[in-house]
Design a protein around this motif. Structure first.
Motif, PDB file in Angstrom:
ATOM      1  N   SER A  96       4.616   9.734   6.130  1.00 15.59           N
ATOM      2  CA  SER A  96       5.528  10.042   5.038  1.00 15.59           C
ATOM      3  C   SER A  96       4.714  10.197   3.764  1.00 15.59           C
ATOM      4  O   SER A  96       3.728   9.475   3.566  1.00 15.59           O
ATOM      5  N   ASN A  97       5.110  11.121   2.917  1.00 12.97           N
ATOM      6  CA  ASN A  97       4.403  11.346   1.649  1.00 12.97           C
ATOM      7  C   ASN A  97       5.427  11.359   0.511  1.00 12.97           C
ATOM      8  O   ASN A  97       6.073  12.369   0.272  1.00 12.97           O
ATOM      9  N   PRO A  98       5.619  10.195  -0.176  1.00 13.18           N
ATOM     10  CA  PRO A  98       4.898   8.933  -0.020  1.00 13.18           C
ATOM     11  C   PRO A  98       5.495   8.056   1.090  1.00 13.18           C
ATOM     12  O   PRO A  98       6.623   8.265   1.515  1.00 13.18           O
ATOM     13  N   GLY A  99       4.689   7.074   1.499  1.00 13.44           N
ATOM     14  CA  GLY A  99       5.129   6.058   2.442  1.00 13.44           C
ATOM     15  C   GLY A  99       4.531   4.728   2.022  1.00 13.44           C
ATOM     16  O   GLY A  99       3.629   4.691   1.183  1.00 13.44           O
ATOM     17  N   VAL A 100       5.028   3.638   2.582  1.00 14.33           N
ATOM     18  CA  VAL A 100       4.599   2.309   2.139  1.00 14.33           C
ATOM     19  C   VAL A 100       4.260   1.419   3.328  1.00 14.33           C
ATOM     20  O   VAL A 100       4.994   1.397   4.325  1.00 14.33           O
TER      21      VAL A 100
ATOM     22  N   ASN B 131       7.136  16.971  -3.984  1.00 16.89           N
ATOM     23  CA  ASN B 131       8.228  17.764  -4.550  1.00 16.89           C
ATOM     24  C   ASN B 131       9.163  16.853  -5.350  1.00 16.89           C
ATOM     25  O   ASN B 131       8.897  15.649  -5.513  1.00 16.89           O
ATOM     26  N   THR B 132      10.254  17.408  -5.836  1.00 17.74           N
ATOM     27  CA  THR B 132      11.165  16.646  -6.690  1.00 17.74           C
ATOM     28  C   THR B 132      11.722  15.425  -5.972  1.00 17.74           C
ATOM     29  O   THR B 132      11.772  14.316  -6.536  1.00 17.74           O
TER      30      THR B 132
ATOM     31  N   ILE C  34       9.026  12.760  -5.724  1.00 18.37           N
ATOM     32  CA  ILE C  34       8.812  12.105  -7.016  1.00 18.37           C
ATOM     33  C   ILE C  34       9.895  11.060  -7.272  1.00 18.37           C
ATOM     34  O   ILE C  34       9.617   9.945  -7.742  1.00 18.37           O
ATOM     35  N   ILE C  35      11.140  11.421  -6.966  1.00 16.99           N
ATOM     36  CA  ILE C  35      12.248  10.477  -7.131  1.00 16.99           C
ATOM     37  C   ILE C  35      12.041   9.247  -6.249  1.00 16.99           C
ATOM     38  O   ILE C  35      12.261   8.103  -6.680  1.00 16.99           O
ATOM     39  N   ALA C  36      11.603   9.484  -4.997  1.00 20.10           N
ATOM     40  CA  ALA C  36      11.357   8.374  -4.070  1.00 20.10           C
ATOM     41  C   ALA C  36      10.220   7.492  -4.573  1.00 20.10           C
ATOM     42  O   ALA C  36      10.318   6.258  -4.536  1.00 20.10           O
ATOM     43  N   LEU C  37       9.143   8.113  -5.051  1.00 26.16           N
ATOM     44  CA  LEU C  37       8.009   7.353  -5.565  1.00 26.16           C
ATOM     45  C   LEU C  37       8.409   6.540  -6.789  1.00 26.16           C
ATOM     46  O   LEU C  37       7.971   5.388  -6.960  1.00 26.16           O
TER      47      LEU C  37
ATOM     48  N   ILE D  74       0.860  -1.179   0.000  1.00 32.85           N
ATOM     49  CA  ILE D  74       0.000   0.000   0.000  1.00 32.85           C
ATOM     50  C   ILE D  74       0.900   1.234   0.000  1.00 32.85           C
ATOM     51  O   ILE D  74       1.536   1.557   1.011  1.00 32.85           O
ATOM     52  N   VAL D  75       0.983   1.885  -1.130  1.00 37.47           N
ATOM     53  CA  VAL D  75       1.779   3.111  -1.236  1.00 37.47           C
ATOM     54  C   VAL D  75       0.844   4.287  -0.959  1.00 37.47           C
ATOM     55  O   VAL D  75      -0.144   4.484  -1.671  1.00 37.47           O
ATOM     56  N   VAL D  76       1.143   5.035   0.074  1.00 36.15           N
ATOM     57  CA  VAL D  76       0.285   6.137   0.513  1.00 36.15           C
ATOM     58  C   VAL D  76       0.904   7.470   0.115  1.00 36.15           C
ATOM     59  O   VAL D  76       2.040   7.771   0.471  1.00 36.15           O
ATOM     60  N   SER D  77       0.147   8.236  -0.643  1.00 36.54           N
ATOM     61  CA  SER D  77       0.531   9.617  -0.945  1.00 36.54           C
ATOM     62  C   SER D  77      -0.694  10.476  -0.662  1.00 36.54           C
ATOM     63  O   SER D  77      -1.547  10.667  -1.531  1.00 36.54           O
ATOM     64  N   THR D  78      -0.800  10.931   0.569  1.00 35.23           N
ATOM     65  CA  THR D  78      -1.988  11.661   0.998  1.00 35.23           C
ATOM     66  C   THR D  78      -2.311  12.806   0.045  1.00 35.23           C
ATOM     67  O   THR D  78      -3.447  12.951  -0.406  1.00 35.23           O
TER      68      THR D  78
END
Length: 399
Positions: free
Chosen positions: A365-369, A302-303, A306-309, A292-296
């Motif tokens: 965390s945005n994103p978090g897993v 931010n940049t 995006i890199i982390a996602l 479950i990847v959470v990006s509220t």
């Protein structure tokens, strides 16, 4: 000229010293504890600050709420520790007095006008109502006034300049370092219902034998013949009044909480697809590993986010070729934002939607897993700590 101290004077001085020592230990310990608990989850404390910002029309501070929280938590720890050590007594006494006056006003305002339901004084570890927080601040105010009044009597534990400077520097670095660390690497202790090991579906229902909140319904009724009107409870109304044609109900009934019952830990999680269909059970009860990847707020990435996602998405894509697993993206952003993100990043993740409140509680965390299996939270990662394909295989998937 010698000053003669009478027994009464010496006794008074002794009482003052004992009272001052107790006040220092009590206030200092409480400030350090309160600061540490909130520094464990400054992102969550930041969400609470946003509620206060909204009340006082300071919404432009929302984007900085997490770092404001880090500063507040750090200052609490520093002042508490310095008070216990006896360092910088005048500055600490003034800082404590000004801070407690501000907090007392804030908690009274919150309680009296019912604008914030929980103050966040001890984070999610010890939830307090605004009135409880106000009483706590009044008690603290008494002891801080004692500290302020007799601040000149405070003696430092270390008098040598070098030792004092080294210890003070370490305290400052540690106080701010804890909050900064947990912003990026998640809380040391998770007090939220989505913590590792919890079964999410079980926490969404009322357990057998438990009773929820009990409410009383109030009806306003009017006598057709006499014009008399009065208010009755639902029990009184059902005890024969409803059968009496002389009485009619005016308006809609109101509700009043009679008894606080068991609070369901997760009362507000609803996952839906783009068409609005409820897929909560489908997602949560998946017997296979479920990322479950959470990006509220997907529109606020931010940049670096995006890199982390992209790294998370690539890792999951590589895993999906060898293992039977499911991966979804949960967001509170609009479908247009999610679709644009999907197109730009070629996401392997299925996109679903949920309210921001439960998503904020899932992972700070945005994103978090989150890694789920049969609704149980196996592991949680921030955008920084999400492991490589090889690490995930070794630790979870290849077992």
């Amino acid at each position: 000229m010698e000053t003669n101290f009478t027994p009464t004077t010496r006794q008074r001085a002794s009482v003052i010293d004992v009272l001052l020592t107790f006040s220092r230990i009590f206030v200092g310990t409480l400030f350090v504890f309160s600061g540490l608990v909130k520094a464990n989850d400054p992102t969550g404390f930041g969400y609470k600050l946003q509620e206060y910002f909204h009340v006082f029309h300071l919404d432009y501070l929302n984007d900085y709420s997490t770092w404001i929280a880090v500063v507040i938590c750090g200052l609490e720890i520093i002042m508490g520790a310095f008070l216990l050590l006896g360092f910088y007594r005048k500055n600490v006494a003034w800082g404590l007095l000004l801070l407690i006056l501000f907090f007392t006003f804030l908690t009274f305002y919150s309680a009296f006008f019912e604008v914030v339901t929980s103050c966040g004084c001890f984070g999610d570890a010890i939830p307090l109502t605004p009135w409880q927080s106000f009483i706590k601040d009044l008690i603290l105010l008494v002891f801080i006034v004692i500290i302020f009044r007799y601040r000149e009597r405070i003696r430092p534990l270390f008098t040598k300049g070098t030792a004092k400077s080294v210890i003070a520097t370490l305290v400052i670095l540690l106080s701010f370092g804890i909050g900064i660390y947990t912003v990026y690497f998640l809380p040391f202790i998770d007090f939220l219902p989505y913590k590792e090991g919890n079964n999410i579906p079980e926490l969404m229902v009322l357990p057998e034998g438990k009773q929820g909140d009990v409410y009383e319904h109030i009806y306003e009724i009017k006598n057709k013949a006499t014009g008399e009107s009065r208010k009755v409870t639902d029990k009184e109304y059902m005890n024969g009044i409803w059968e009496d044609e002389n009485w009619e109900v005016i308006g809609e009934p109101t509700s009043r909480l009679v008894k606080k019952g068991y609070q369901i830990p997760i009362p507000d999680l609803l996952i839906s697809d783009a068409e609005g269909n409820d897929v909560t059970e489908e997602i949560l009860t998946n017997p296979y590993y479920n990322f479950i990847v959470v990006s509220t707020y997907a529109d606020k990435l931010n940049t670096a986010d995006i890199i982390a996602l992209d790294r998370i998405n690539t890792t999951i894509r590589d895993l999906s070729t060898d293992y039977n697993l499911r991966a979804v993206l949960l967001t509170s952003s609009s479908s247009q934002v999610a679709m644009k993100l999907n197109e730009e990043m070629d996401l392997v993740l299925e996109t679903f939607y949920a309210d921001a409140i439960p998503l904020k509680s899932m992972v700070r965390s945005n994103p978090g897993v989150l890694l789920l299996q049969n609704g149980v939270v196996i592991k949680k990662w921030s955008k920084i700590t999400f492991p490589s394909k090889e690490e995930l295989e070794k630790e979870y998937l290849a077992k």
